[in-house]
Design an enzyme around this catalytic site. Structure first.
Site, PDB file in Angstrom:
ATOM      1  NE  ARG A 110      -4.218  -1.783   1.638  1.00 59.42           N
ATOM      2  CZ  ARG A 110      -4.353  -2.803   2.472  1.00 59.42           C
ATOM      3  NH1 ARG A 110      -3.596  -2.882   3.548  1.00 59.42           N
ATOM      4  NH2 ARG A 110      -5.264  -3.710   2.234  1.00 59.42           N
ATOM      5  CE  LYS A 132      -0.569  14.233 -14.114  1.00 54.93           C
ATOM      6  NZ  LYS A 132      -0.859  14.853 -15.419  1.00 54.93           N
ATOM      7  CD  GLU A 174       6.887  17.887 -22.662  1.00 50.49           C
ATOM      8  OE1 GLU A 174       6.626  18.936 -22.052  1.00 50.49           O
ATOM      9  OE2 GLU A 174       5.998  17.104 -23.085  1.00 50.49           O
ATOM     10  CE  LYS A 207       5.549  17.262 -14.205  1.00 50.41           C
ATOM     11  NZ  LYS A 207       5.562  16.097 -15.068  1.00 50.41           N
ATOM     12  CD  GLU A 217      -2.957  17.793 -15.143  1.00 51.26           C
ATOM     13  OE1 GLU A 217      -2.603  16.656 -14.808  1.00 51.26           O
ATOM     14  OE2 GLU A 217      -2.912  18.211 -16.295  1.00 51.26           O
ATOM     15  NE  ARG A 221       1.067  17.701 -12.216  1.00 53.38           N
ATOM     16  CZ  ARG A 221       1.384  16.631 -11.506  1.00 53.38           C
ATOM     17  NH1 ARG A 221       0.871  16.460 -10.313  1.00 53.38           N
ATOM     18  NH2 ARG A 221       2.208  15.721 -11.965  1.00 53.38           N
ATOM     19  CG  ASN A 225      -1.729  19.472 -19.926  1.00 47.92           C
ATOM     20  OD1 ASN A 225      -1.026  18.477 -20.048  1.00 47.92           O
ATOM     21  ND2 ASN A 225      -2.605  19.619 -18.942  1.00 47.92           N
ATOM     22  CG  HIS A 228       1.011  18.443 -23.868  1.00 45.09           C
ATOM     23  ND1 HIS A 228       1.935  19.460 -23.801  1.00 45.09           N
ATOM     24  CD2 HIS A 228       1.648  17.336 -23.373  1.00 45.09           C
ATOM     25  CE1 HIS A 228       3.064  18.994 -23.276  1.00 45.09           C
ATOM     26  NE2 HIS A 228       2.921  17.718 -23.007  1.00 45.09           N
ATOM     27  CG  HIS A 232      -1.826  14.421 -26.189  1.00 35.57           C
ATOM     28  ND1 HIS A 232      -2.407  14.980 -25.073  1.00 35.57           N
ATOM     29  CD2 HIS A 232      -0.619  13.968 -25.783  1.00 35.57           C
ATOM     30  CE1 HIS A 232      -1.575  14.859 -24.040  1.00 35.57           C
ATOM     31  NE2 HIS A 232      -0.490  14.255 -24.453  1.00 35.57           N
ATOM     32  CG  HIS A 242       5.213  13.437 -25.538  1.00 31.74           C
ATOM     33  ND1 HIS A 242       3.831  13.501 -25.507  1.00 31.74           N
ATOM     34  CD2 HIS A 242       5.655  14.312 -24.593  1.00 31.74           C
ATOM     35  CE1 HIS A 242       3.468  14.374 -24.578  1.00 31.74           C
ATOM     36  NE2 HIS A 242       4.553  14.881 -24.013  1.00 31.74           N
TER      37      HIS A 242
HETATM   38  N1  LIG Z   1       4.614  10.580 -15.301  1.00 34.90           N
HETATM   39  C1  LIG Z   1       4.697  11.669 -16.006  1.00 34.90           C
HETATM   40  O1  LIG Z   1       4.423  12.778 -15.528  1.00 34.90           O
HETATM   41  C2  LIG Z   1       5.142  11.581 -17.444  1.00 34.90           C
HETATM   42  C3  LIG Z   1       5.367  12.745 -18.187  1.00 34.90           C
HETATM   43  C4  LIG Z   1       5.832  12.611 -19.490  1.00 34.90           C
HETATM   44  C5  LIG Z   1       6.035  11.346 -20.043  1.00 34.90           C
HETATM   45  N2  LIG Z   1       5.783  10.235 -19.295  1.00 34.90           N
HETATM   46  C6  LIG Z   1       6.000   8.890 -19.828  1.00 34.90           C
HETATM   47  O2  LIG Z   1       7.392   8.752 -20.114  1.00 34.90           O
HETATM   48  C7  LIG Z   1       7.558   7.780 -21.140  1.00 34.90           C
HETATM   49  C8  LIG Z   1       8.558   8.307 -22.137  1.00 34.90           C
HETATM   50  O3  LIG Z   1       9.767   8.546 -21.449  1.00 34.90           O
HETATM   51  P1  LIG Z   1      11.164   8.622 -22.218  1.00 34.90           P
HETATM   52  O4  LIG Z   1      11.032   9.471 -23.409  1.00 34.90           O
HETATM   53  O5  LIG Z   1      12.178   8.935 -21.181  1.00 34.90           O
HETATM   54  O6  LIG Z   1      11.311   7.147 -22.801  1.00 34.90           O
HETATM   55  P2  LIG Z   1      11.829   5.720 -22.311  1.00 34.90           P
HETATM   56  O7  LIG Z   1      11.871   5.544 -20.871  1.00 34.90           O
HETATM   57  O8  LIG Z   1      11.010   4.753 -23.114  1.00 34.90           O
HETATM   58  O9  LIG Z   1      13.320   5.732 -22.887  1.00 34.90           O
HETATM   59  C9  LIG Z   1      13.543   5.899 -24.276  1.00 34.90           C
HETATM   60  C10 LIG Z   1      14.708   5.032 -24.751  1.00 34.90           C
HETATM   61  O10 LIG Z   1      15.922   5.611 -24.296  1.00 34.90           O
HETATM   62  C11 LIG Z   1      16.743   4.599 -23.711  1.00 34.90           C
HETATM   63  N3  LIG Z   1      17.586   5.276 -22.732  1.00 34.90           N
HETATM   64  C12 LIG Z   1      17.235   5.733 -21.506  1.00 34.90           C
HETATM   65  N4  LIG Z   1      18.254   6.384 -20.953  1.00 34.90           N
HETATM   66  C13 LIG Z   1      19.268   6.325 -21.824  1.00 34.90           C
HETATM   67  C14 LIG Z   1      20.592   6.825 -21.818  1.00 34.90           C
HETATM   68  N5  LIG Z   1      21.071   7.556 -20.811  1.00 34.90           N
HETATM   69  N6  LIG Z   1      21.385   6.572 -22.892  1.00 34.90           N
HETATM   70  C15 LIG Z   1      20.903   5.856 -23.939  1.00 34.90           C
HETATM   71  N7  LIG Z   1      19.663   5.367 -24.010  1.00 34.90           N
HETATM   72  C16 LIG Z   1      18.859   5.605 -22.962  1.00 34.90           C
HETATM   73  C17 LIG Z   1      15.774   3.592 -23.159  1.00 34.90           C
HETATM   74  O11 LIG Z   1      16.384   2.327 -23.007  1.00 34.90           O
HETATM   75  C18 LIG Z   1      14.687   3.604 -24.228  1.00 34.90           C
HETATM   76  O12 LIG Z   1      15.029   2.746 -25.295  1.00 34.90           O
HETATM   77  C19 LIG Z   1       6.189   7.519 -21.713  1.00 34.90           C
HETATM   78  O13 LIG Z   1       5.730   6.268 -21.256  1.00 34.90           O
HETATM   79  C20 LIG Z   1       5.323   8.635 -21.150  1.00 34.90           C
HETATM   80  O14 LIG Z   1       3.970   8.226 -20.982  1.00 34.90           O
HETATM   81  C21 LIG Z   1       5.348  10.330 -18.014  1.00 34.90           C
END
Ligand SMILES: NC(=O)c1ccc[n+]([C@@H]2O[C@H](COP(=O)([O-])OP(=O)(O)OC[C@H]3O[C@@H](n4cnc5c(N)ncnc54)[C@H](O)[C@@H]3O)[C@@H](O)[C@H]2O)c1
Length: 348
Positions: A110, A132, A174, A207, A217, A221, A225, A228, A232, A242
């Site tokens: 939990r 999130k 971003e 942020k 949000e 917050r 967006n 976005h 999206h 993205h």
């Molecule tokens: N929780 C939130 O507030 C929030 C906000 C924005 C995005 N997200 C989520 O984040 C995800 C996207 O995140 P992302 O773009 O970081 O992608 P990711 O975590 O999928 O990483 C992208 C790629 O980069 C590689 N990688 C990571 N670090 C590396 C490094 N230092 N050197 C080389 N390769 C590396 C990974 O292995 C992967 O293949 C999505 O699922 C999205 O929904 C969440």
């Protein structure tokens, strides 16, 4: 609810982890990141160095990490090891890894405390901040999750050295968004001597401030967006990241509302940073702009910022460069899109 954001290197990172006042650590890491940074992270010695029990689990890279199947396997494996409430989860990887790891932390016993070591630019400035967490469902992305704030976000820009260019651009979409929300970030980016670590810290803190003010949000917050709503739509319509989709989402928003000042800022910033997202993704389809506009409107009407049958709340920037929420009806957006594409189009 406060998350502590610090810029670290590998040495200070180890010290921070050793200093955690917990009995055990559940270290969840992107398997590809582990293969690149095994020597720097020195995880095999973490148990000895911290005098704590360490449970190390690798997670497949990319979006496939955020699945029920992986969630179930990892949670069952951790529970078999025997844990209690004074274990701390550490997520190390991009946004996909922090999303699933945060969700694991939120649901195990939990709720366990957790921290993040983001390794992509997008996760350093966005995904790791704000609590999130979640995984994907067959019905859509991020539909199963929880709000669960991390205690620490340890930003180590050294990870960016191995980040592929497209992932870097993804994060920069971003970063550009933040430059419209916060003048300090814009000025720092336009300073030719800027350091990426400072920019990341500024974006992450921006942020974080909004999240502290408005965790669930309901108000400011939502500014995060910016770009976005169209972004999206583009993410679903075209094979683009993205961050790139958010960039084009802002561009289109600024164009249809005829904000030449913001369009110029966008162009100046891209020039100053020597970056390019190439041509607008809709460049080839505009022989039939009405189909394009209808497709975009289909996504706009399903956006999470829709507030009634006819209206959506768009994030916009006023003449004094302050973000605000603009309630706009679908008809107005459609007619602005129609006239923009009919009058102008060839591409940006
Ligand atoms: N929780 C939130 O507030 C929030 C906000 C924005 C995005 N997200 C989520 O984040 C995800 C996207 O995140 P992302 O773009 O970081 O992608 P990711 O975590 O999928 O990483 C992208 C790629 O980069 C590689 N990688 C990571 N670090 C590396 C490094 N230092 N050197 C080389 N390769 C590396 C990974 O292995 C992967 O293949 C999505 O699922 C999205 O929904 C969440």
């Amino acid at each position: 609810m406060k998350q502590l954001i610090e810029v670290v290197d590998f040495e200070s990172l180890s010290i921070k982890i050793e200093g955690l006042k917990v009995d055990g650590i559940i270290f969840l890491i992107d398997e590809f990141v582990l293969s690149l940074y095994k020597d720097h992270l020195n995880l095999q010695d973490l148990g000895k160095a911290t005098n704590k029990k360490v449970i190390l689990k690798t997670i497949p890279r990319g979006e496939k990490a955020k699945s029920f199947h992986i969630y179930e396997n990892i949670v069952e494996e951790i529970l078999r090891e025997g844990i209690h409430r004074n274990y701390h989860v550490i997520a190390c990887g991009g946004g996909a890894i922090s999303d699933i790891s945060g969700f694991i932390a939120s649901s195990l016993l939990r709720g366990l405390s957790w921290s993040v070591i983001p390794t992509t630019l997008l996760s350093m400035v966005d995904a790791s901040i704000g609590g999130k967490t979640g995984i994907n469902s067959k019905s859509g992305k991020n539909l199963i999750g929880a709000f669960h704030m991390p205690d620490h976000i340890w930003l180590n820009p050294f990870f960016l050295e191995t980040l592929p260019k497209e992932e870097f651009l993804n994060g920069f979409g971003e970063v550009l968004k933040y430059s419209f929300l916060d003048i300090k970030i814009k000025e720092s980016l336009l300073n030719s001597k800027f350091k990426i670590s400072e920019i990341i810290h500024l974006c992450a803190n921006y942020k974080s401030r909004l999240v502290e003010e408005d965790f669930k949000e309901k108000g400011p917050r939502k500014y995060l967006n910016l770009g976005h709503t169209f972004g999206h739509a583009f993410e679903k319509m075209y094979p683009i990241s993205h961050g790139e989709a958010v960039y084009w989402g802002m561009q289109l928003l600024f164009h249809i509302f005829e904000r030449q000042d913001l369009i110029k800022d966008c162009d100046d910033m891209m020039r100053a940073l020597n970056l390019s997202f190439g041509k607008a993704p809709w460049g080839n389809v505009l022989k039939d702009s009405s189909t394009f506009v209808n497709d975009v409107m289909g996504f706009v009407k399903r956006d999470k910022k829709v507030i009634s049958e006819k209206e959506i709340e768009l994030v916009f920037i006023n003449e004094k460069r302050i973000p605000y929420l603009l309630v706009c009806d679908f008809e107005t957006i459609k007619s602005k899109l129609d006239s923009f594409f009919k009058e102008n189009y060839v591409g940006f």
